[in-house]
Design a protein around this motif. Structure first.
Motif, short mmCIF file in Angstrom:
data_model
loop_
_atom_site.label_atom_id
_atom_site.label_comp_id
_atom_site.label_asym_id
_atom_site.label_seq_id
_atom_site.Cartn_x
_atom_site.Cartn_y
_atom_site.Cartn_z
N VAL B 36 5.68 -41.35 -79.39
CA VAL B 36 5.82 -42.65 -78.73
C VAL B 36 5.45 -43.77 -79.71
O VAL B 36 6.12 -44.80 -79.78
CB VAL B 36 4.89 -42.73 -77.49
CG1 VAL B 36 5.04 -44.08 -76.80
CG2 VAL B 36 5.18 -41.61 -76.53
N TYR B 50 10.81 -38.42 -75.28
CA TYR B 50 10.80 -38.29 -73.82
C TYR B 50 11.73 -37.16 -73.37
O TYR B 50 12.26 -37.18 -72.26
CB TYR B 50 11.17 -39.62 -73.14
CG TYR B 50 12.44 -40.25 -73.64
CD1 TYR B 50 13.68 -39.90 -73.11
CD2 TYR B 50 12.41 -41.23 -74.64
CE1 TYR B 50 14.85 -40.49 -73.56
CE2 TYR B 50 13.57 -41.82 -75.10
CZ TYR B 50 14.79 -41.45 -74.55
OH TYR B 50 15.94 -42.04 -75.01
N ILE B 110 6.97 -39.42 -71.43
CA ILE B 110 6.35 -40.74 -71.56
C ILE B 110 6.05 -41.39 -70.20
O ILE B 110 5.38 -42.39 -70.13
CB ILE B 110 7.20 -41.72 -72.39
CG1 ILE B 110 8.56 -41.95 -71.77
CG2 ILE B 110 7.30 -41.26 -73.82
CD1 ILE B 110 9.29 -43.14 -72.37
#
Lengths: 151, 215
Positions: B36, B50, B110
């Motif tokens: 991320v 993700y 995420i």
């Protein structure tokens, strides 16, 4: 007589699909103006104000990033999606056509999509993605590509 | 100094594999974003940080063993994206590696996607949404999909949706259509503000697209 409304509705939808679509091998000209993304109440109440916005490097990059997918890197209507669409993307270097479309029409086509100005539905609405000033500058860029004007 | 260098090298040799997962072993991070926090690097392959939100595990495993072309024109950040170039195929993995990779990828999440219904669409609704897919929203200009006769049609600048129903999770599809910026900062796709009912039907329509329905 009992009318099967569900069946009738399905029939109408099928008929509409037969008559109009954006994919290959189908008719491009709609017989009835189909719905657009805007609600009835949201349809542009007035012509947008035209601003003297200049073409900048950002404008060119925006065109390359979004528009060139269909309209091509040089705006000749030969982007990578072009050959998969029934209605060819507009060649922005052709003055013969673009001098027949006003800046307002080009603005609306970008903001609300092709259908909003009676053109092909393949052109989606970019009004939720691009700011109005960016759209105005794209109109100016198209005028630069076609080397033509229309008011 | 020489001893110090040797010690450092030994330290690297022994420490790196101990912390590295199979994604790192296979060097997936050289083309795909896996973290991320990695917002600066421009990757040449789709973001996978993700993957656990987006993909169906069985599809992921099968893809890794026998990769299929999802983006015929390449990924959006690929310098060859415009104009189209011939792309090298994705590497294929053994079943054992594919299992390990898929398991690790499914752990990369995420957000918690909002659960949506996956109830199949009626024939009439499917026809209605297919019409909107082509005409109201113009999705077909950039995405390959299946028409009601099971034929593949559509543009190639976006990922193919021909097998979306096997590849993607319905919750993610709905999330992506609603707030794509949650996942990717800059897209080539227009943003849409769909009514909740349209979003629900659109998601269910996309989940009906499966390659076994090609005729």
């Amino acid at each position: 007589m009992i009318i099967n409304y569900k069946l009738l509705l399905t029939g109408i939808v099928y008929l509409a699909i037969l008559v109009t679509a954006c994919g290959q091998n189908e008719q491009a000209t709609p017989a009835v103006k189909p719905p657009t993304q805007q609600k009835a109440g949201e349809v542009i109440p007035q012509m947008p104000q035209l601003k003297p916005i200049q073409v900048t490097e950002d404008t060119r990059q925006t065109y390359q990033w979004y528009c060139s997918q269909c309209h091509g890197v040089k705006g000749k209507g030969d982007g990578i999606n072009a050959k998969f669409l029934t209605v060819p993307p507009r060649n922005h270097t052709k003055a013969e056509y673009l001098e027949t479309r006003t800046d307002e029409q080009l603005f609306e086509a970008i903001k609300f999509g092709g259908l909003s100005v009676g053109r092909a539905p393949c052109m989606p609405a970019w009004g939720q993605t691009l700011a109005e000033d960016t759209i105005h500058s794209l109109v100016r860029y198209i005028r630069e590509l076609c080397d033509c004007e229309a008011f | 100094m020489k001893t110090l260098t040797t010690l450092l090298l030994c330290g690297l040799l022994f420490s790196a594999p101990a912390n590295a997962g199979v994604l790192e072993d296979k060097n997936c991070g050289s083309c795909h974003r896996l973290k991320v926090e990695d917002t600066e690097t421009i990757f040449t392959g789709p973001d996978l940080h993700y993957a656990g939100n987006k993909f169906q595990p069985e599809w992921l495993k099968q893809f890794l063993i026998n990769p299929e072309v999802i983006r015929p024109a390449g990924f959006v950040t690929d310098p060859g994206f415009l104009p189209k170039t011939d792309l090298p195929p994705h590497a294929s993995s053994s079943e054992e590696d594919a299992n390990a990779l898929a398991k690790e990828l499914m752990g990369l999440k995420i957000s918690t996607s909002t659960p949506v219904t996956s109830e199949p669409l009626t024939k009439g609704l499917r026809a209605k949404i297919k019409y909107q897919f082509e005409r109201t929203f113009g999705c077909i200009s950039c995405h390959q999909s299946l028409n009601l006769a099971g034929k593949v049609r559509g543009g190639i600048s976006g990922p193919s949706l021909v097998n979306a129903g096997n590849r993607l999770q319905a919750d993610w599809v709905s999330d992506w259509l609603k707030a794509p910026e949650t996942y990717t900062a800059k897209r080539r796709m227009p943003n849409y503000k769909m009514e909740p009912a349209t979003l629900d039907q659109f998601t269910r329509f996309l989940m009906t697209l499966k390659k076994e329905n090609i005729k």
